[in-house]
Design a protein around this motif. Structure first.
Motif, short mmCIF file in Angstrom:
data_model
loop_
_atom_site.label_atom_id
_atom_site.label_comp_id
_atom_site.label_asym_id
_atom_site.label_seq_id
_atom_site.Cartn_x
_atom_site.Cartn_y
_atom_site.Cartn_z
N LEU A 158 0.83 -1.20 0.00
CA LEU A 158 0.00 0.00 0.00
C LEU A 158 0.87 1.25 0.00
N LYS A 159 1.93 1.23 0.79
CA LYS A 159 2.84 2.37 0.85
C LYS A 159 3.46 2.66 -0.51
N ASP A 160 3.78 1.60 -1.25
CA ASP A 160 4.37 1.77 -2.58
C ASP A 160 3.37 2.33 -3.59
N LEU A 161 2.09 2.06 -3.38
CA LEU A 161 1.06 2.52 -4.32
C LEU A 161 0.63 3.96 -4.07
N LEU A 162 0.77 4.42 -2.84
CA LEU A 162 0.29 5.75 -2.49
C LEU A 162 1.42 6.75 -2.43
N GLU A 163 1.12 7.96 -2.84
CA GLU A 163 2.08 9.06 -2.73
C GLU A 163 1.44 10.11 -1.83
N PHE A 164 2.07 10.36 -0.69
CA PHE A 164 1.48 11.25 0.31
C PHE A 164 1.94 12.69 0.11
N PRO A 165 1.07 13.66 0.41
CA PRO A 165 -0.33 13.52 0.80
C PRO A 165 -1.21 13.12 -0.38
N CYS A 166 -2.33 12.44 -0.07
CA CYS A 166 -3.26 12.01 -1.12
C CYS A 166 -4.67 11.94 -0.56
N GLN A 167 -5.64 11.95 -1.45
CA GLN A 167 -7.04 11.80 -1.07
C GLN A 167 -7.30 10.31 -0.87
N LEU A 168 -7.93 9.97 0.24
CA LEU A 168 -8.23 8.57 0.54
C LEU A 168 -9.62 8.50 1.14
N SER A 169 -10.43 7.59 0.60
CA SER A 169 -11.81 7.43 1.10
C SER A 169 -11.91 6.23 2.00
N TYR A 170 -12.59 6.40 3.11
CA TYR A 170 -12.91 5.32 4.03
C TYR A 170 -14.40 5.05 3.90
N LYS A 171 -14.76 3.79 3.79
CA LYS A 171 -16.16 3.40 3.79
C LYS A 171 -16.34 2.52 5.02
N VAL A 172 -17.18 2.99 5.92
CA VAL A 172 -17.36 2.32 7.20
C VAL A 172 -18.80 1.81 7.26
N MET A 173 -18.94 0.51 7.50
CA MET A 173 -20.28 -0.07 7.58
C MET A 173 -20.56 -0.49 9.01
N ALA A 217 -23.83 2.59 5.46
CA ALA A 217 -22.47 2.73 4.96
C ALA A 217 -22.14 4.21 4.98
N VAL A 218 -21.11 4.58 5.71
CA VAL A 218 -20.70 5.98 5.84
C VAL A 218 -19.37 6.15 5.11
N SER A 219 -19.35 7.03 4.13
CA SER A 219 -18.13 7.29 3.35
C SER A 219 -17.58 8.67 3.69
N VAL A 220 -16.28 8.72 3.94
CA VAL A 220 -15.60 9.98 4.25
C VAL A 220 -14.27 9.99 3.50
N THR A 221 -13.97 11.10 2.81
CA THR A 221 -12.70 11.24 2.11
C THR A 221 -11.83 12.21 2.90
N ILE A 222 -10.60 11.77 3.16
CA ILE A 222 -9.64 12.60 3.91
C ILE A 222 -8.41 12.86 3.03
N THR A 223 -7.58 13.79 3.48
CA THR A 223 -6.26 13.97 2.88
C THR A 223 -5.28 13.24 3.79
N ALA A 224 -4.83 12.08 3.35
CA ALA A 224 -3.92 11.25 4.15
C ALA A 224 -2.50 11.79 4.01
N THR A 225 -1.77 11.80 5.12
CA THR A 225 -0.42 12.34 5.11
C THR A 225 0.67 11.29 5.30
N SER A 226 0.29 10.08 5.77
CA SER A 226 1.28 9.02 5.96
C SER A 226 0.60 7.66 6.02
N ILE A 227 1.37 6.62 5.78
CA ILE A 227 0.84 5.26 5.86
C ILE A 227 0.45 4.93 7.30
N GLU A 228 1.17 5.50 8.26
CA GLU A 228 0.86 5.28 9.67
C GLU A 228 -0.51 5.85 10.01
#
Length: 89
Positions: A7-22, A59-70
């Motif tokens: 996942l770390k190799d696929l993402l370039e931070f910062p990036c938009q990332l969506s969480y879908k929580v059910m 199902a609750v979807s939220v998009t954040i700006t992720a800054t790190s894999i941690e």
């Protein structure tokens, strides 16, 4: 190769990332999800909520700006620990 490394190799931070929580269709579900997200990625969010066919789950979807894999990992972990949450995608 671990899943985090992939996942770390696929993402370039910062990036938009969506969480879908059910979780169970309780009125507090979006508030509980936003409380966790605000702790790790403060911002102004507008979650979208979609009911399941029978209305038992939301199902609750939220998009954040992720800054790190941690940050991504801790959000998956803590969102999954909410009592009424059943799955985090």
């Amino acid at each position: 190769m671990t899943e985090q490394a992939k996942l770390k190799d696929l993402l370039e931070f910062p990036c938009q990332l969506s969480y879908k929580v059910m979780g169970y269709a309780k009125p507090e579900l979006p508030e509980l999800i936003l409380a966790v997200i605000q702790r790790h990625a403060p911002g102004d969010y507008s979650p979208t909520v979609r009911p399941s066919g029978k209305g038992t789950y939301h199902a609750v979807s939220v998009t954040i700006t992720a800054t790190s894999i941690e940050q991504v990992d801790i959000l998956y972990k803590e969102l999954g620990e909410i009592d009424i949450v059943r799955m985090v995608l």
